[in-house]
Design a protein around this motif. Structure first.
Motif, short mmCIF file in Angstrom:
data_model
loop_
_atom_site.label_atom_id
_atom_site.label_comp_id
_atom_site.label_asym_id
_atom_site.label_seq_id
_atom_site.Cartn_x
_atom_site.Cartn_y
_atom_site.Cartn_z
N THR A 61 96.98 14.66 -11.76
CA THR A 61 96.82 15.94 -11.07
C THR A 61 95.38 16.05 -10.61
O THR A 61 94.46 15.74 -11.37
CB THR A 61 97.16 17.11 -12.01
OG1 THR A 61 98.54 17.04 -12.38
CG2 THR A 61 96.89 18.45 -11.32
N ALA A 62 95.19 16.44 -9.37
CA ALA A 62 93.83 16.62 -8.84
C ALA A 62 93.44 18.08 -8.90
O ALA A 62 94.22 18.96 -8.54
CB ALA A 62 93.75 16.12 -7.41
N VAL A 63 92.24 18.33 -9.38
CA VAL A 63 91.66 19.67 -9.40
C VAL A 63 90.45 19.66 -8.46
O VAL A 63 89.46 18.97 -8.74
CB VAL A 63 91.24 20.08 -10.82
CG1 VAL A 63 90.58 21.46 -10.80
CG2 VAL A 63 92.44 20.07 -11.77
N LEU A 116 88.01 24.77 -15.69
CA LEU A 116 89.09 23.95 -16.22
C LEU A 116 89.84 24.65 -17.35
O LEU A 116 91.07 24.58 -17.44
CB LEU A 116 88.55 22.61 -16.72
CG LEU A 116 88.22 21.55 -15.68
CD1 LEU A 116 87.80 20.27 -16.37
CD2 LEU A 116 89.39 21.29 -14.77
N ARG A 117 89.08 25.32 -18.22
CA ARG A 117 89.75 26.04 -19.32
C ARG A 117 90.74 27.07 -18.79
O ARG A 117 91.82 27.26 -19.34
CB ARG A 117 88.71 26.71 -20.22
CG ARG A 117 88.06 25.79 -21.23
CD ARG A 117 87.23 26.54 -22.23
NE ARG A 117 85.98 26.99 -21.63
CZ ARG A 117 84.84 26.30 -21.64
NH1 ARG A 117 84.82 25.10 -22.20
NH2 ARG A 117 83.75 26.77 -21.08
N LEU A 173 98.12 24.82 -16.29
CA LEU A 173 98.73 24.27 -15.08
C LEU A 173 98.66 22.75 -15.04
O LEU A 173 99.28 22.12 -14.17
CB LEU A 173 98.03 24.83 -13.83
CG LEU A 173 97.98 26.35 -13.69
CD1 LEU A 173 97.19 26.73 -12.44
CD2 LEU A 173 99.38 26.94 -13.65
N ILE A 174 97.90 22.13 -15.94
CA ILE A 174 97.66 20.69 -15.91
C ILE A 174 98.42 20.03 -17.05
O ILE A 174 98.09 20.24 -18.22
CB ILE A 174 96.15 20.39 -15.99
CG1 ILE A 174 95.39 21.09 -14.86
CG2 ILE A 174 95.90 18.89 -15.94
CD1 ILE A 174 93.89 21.00 -14.96
N LYS A 175 99.43 19.25 -16.72
CA LYS A 175 100.28 18.63 -17.73
C LYS A 175 100.01 17.15 -17.92
O LYS A 175 100.50 16.55 -18.89
CB LYS A 175 101.75 18.81 -17.33
CG LYS A 175 102.16 20.24 -17.00
CD LYS A 175 101.99 21.17 -18.19
CE LYS A 175 102.48 22.58 -17.85
NZ LYS A 175 102.27 23.53 -18.96
N VAL A 182 91.18 15.23 -23.11
CA VAL A 182 89.83 15.75 -22.87
C VAL A 182 89.90 17.23 -22.51
O VAL A 182 89.04 18.03 -22.93
CB VAL A 182 89.12 14.95 -21.76
CG1 VAL A 182 87.73 15.52 -21.49
CG2 VAL A 182 89.02 13.48 -22.15
N LEU A 183 90.93 17.63 -21.77
CA LEU A 183 91.08 19.04 -21.43
C LEU A 183 91.36 19.87 -22.68
O LEU A 183 90.86 21.00 -22.81
CB LEU A 183 92.20 19.21 -20.41
CG LEU A 183 92.46 20.63 -19.92
CD1 LEU A 183 91.19 21.27 -19.36
CD2 LEU A 183 93.55 20.64 -18.85
#
Length: 452
Positions: free
Chosen positions: A17-19, A105-106, A111-113, A222-223
């Motif tokens: 996934t790109a942020v 990011l937090r 939304l990031i799986k 890491v997230l």
């Protein structure tokens, strides 16, 4: 030779996934403040700058893209995404209050799986995306990043000088690991290095000429770690240096709680070696530090030369306009533009759609946007003229940025200036090396700063 067989890549599965961080940059506020526009939509060679990073991600097969922006910029970003011609699935997430890149990011963590890549909206990069992401797919590091040599200036523009805050970057040459990232104390000629770093990476190369592009590829754990540690504010200043150091100082894994988030396989390896040390197995003890370090890899892709840089400062923004316009393979002058007789547009310049240049205009090493109206006998050198700008007769512009909806009066002369959005520069005025904004005292005083 070893052969590698891989499963066919299915773009429908979000392998990464790109942020894309489209957050405000203080150094670019002058160019956007009066029109409340995200700097992500400022033009580089007559395309919104965010277009370049979206194209790069798509070329690398990254088709699940989330753009993170502020509430103030949400409408503009959404409007652009609706007309953007790409193949990715792009969603926009607006945040009300952001305190650093890690905090952003937090806030979007739910939304990031999958594993994910974080990129800035203002990056122009010529690293082959497929090559870079294929390396990541093979190596599977915990973190991967891109560093580059500081791009040579094309002459800059505007009134401010580029800021280059030197960092000491340490890269282990055999493994391409980023092992050191720290600020340089200009008051001291000494650089302190830990013995554990030197022992662990004896082939480390040090440089103060490298630049972080803010491209970060992270494993999903890491997230989770960042989400649990609100003291981490910046990915560049807090997280990356910590993870780089932990490769040579394994005690940092436990001290900072990183070991609790490592994948089970690597955590098990660490436990096995720790058990061996407790029971006095000497050979295992000698290698325990390096084994712990191997559980965390920070890979760095180094780009030397080429075209790569961020438009997060006005001089760099001007440089990228110059270099991208120069190498562009598209039409230099849009077919709908109107050029009068004896008008000259240099080979390294561009003119946008529906723009009109009247008699005896000269445009050199510059980018002129769309729907501009430029008078007679105008000379434009090394400048960026955004959309919907009006320039009167006899104007001379050198190393300037004229922002959207601004106007420059007849016979004005500007050198090294930023003309803010919607600002009207009076006739016969002269400015040099200064921002020209609506609140500028120079406008009220009738202009005259020395121009040569």
């Amino acid at each position: 030779m070893f052969s590698v067989s891989a499963q066919p890549f299915d773009a429908r599965e979000p392998e990464l996934t790109a942020v894309v961080l489209a957050l405000p940059e203080d150094d670019m506020e002058l160019l956007t403040e009066r029109i409340d526009m995200s700097h992500a939509l400022l033009p580089i060679a007559n395309r919104p700058m965010i277009w370049y990073i979206l194209q790069w991600l798509e070329q690398g097969g990254i088709l699940d893209i989330k753009i993170i922006t502020t509430r103030e910029s949400e409408a503009d970003i959404v409007s652009y995404v609706e007309v953007y011609k790409g193949i990715a699935n792009i969603t926009v997430k607006a945040l009300s209050d952001v305190n650093g890149t890690a905090d952003a990011l937090r806030q979007v963590a739910p939304l990031i799986k999958s594993n994910f890549v974080v990129v800035p909206c203002d990056l122009v990069i010529d690293v082959p995306a497929t090559h870079f992401f294929d390396i990541i797919r093979i190596r599977r590091p915990a973190v991967a990043t891109v560093f580059c040599e500081v791009m040579k200036s094309e002459g800059g523009g505007g009134s401010v000088k580029p800021r280059h805050l030197p960092m000491c970057v340490g890269i282990d040459q055999p493994s391409s690991r980023l092992v050191l990232l720290q600020d340089i104390d200009k008051k001291s000629e000494d650089l302190a290095l830990s013995m554990s770093l030197i022992r662990r990476f004896p082939s480390m190369a040090l440089s103060d000429k490298m630049q972080d592009t803010h491209v970060y590829v992270f494993q999903r754990w890491v997230l989770d770690y960042v989400s649990a540690h609100p003291e981490i504010v910046s990915l560049q200043e807090d997280l990356l240096p910590l993870l780089a150091r932990a490769q040579s100082q394994p005690h940092l894994l436990e001290k900072n709680g990183i070991d609790r988030y490592l994948p089970a396989s690597t955590a098990q390896r660490i436990d096995e070696y720790d058990t061996g040390v407790q029971f006095g197995q000497h050979e295992q003890a000698e290698h325990s530090d390096s084994t712990k370090s191997d559980s965390l890899e920070v890979f760095v892709y180094v780009r030397r030369g080429g075209i790569i840089g961020r438009a997060n400062e006005i001089p760099r923004y001007c440089d990228l306009n110059s270099v991208v316009a120069r190498i562009s393979t598209g039409a230099r002058t849009d077919g709908s533009a109107i050029l009068a007789q004896q008008t000259q547009v240099g080979a390294e310049s561009m003119v946008g759609a529906s723009t009109q240049l009247r008699e005896r205009c000269s445009v050199k090493r510059s980018v002129v946007g769309a729907h501009c109206n430029i008078g007679k006998d105008v000379k434009i050198v090394n400048s960026v003229i955004m959309d919907h700008v009006t320039i009167g007769d006899g104007v001379k512009l050198e190393s300037c940025i004229v922002c959207k909806l601004a106007s420059v009066g007849n016979n004005a002369q500007l050198k090294g200036c930023e003309v803010g959005p919607r600002v009207a520069v009076p006739d016969d005025s002269s400015f040099k090396n200064t921002p020209v904004t609506e609140d500028s005292d120079l406008l009220d005083d009738g202009m005259n700063t020395e121009f040569r």
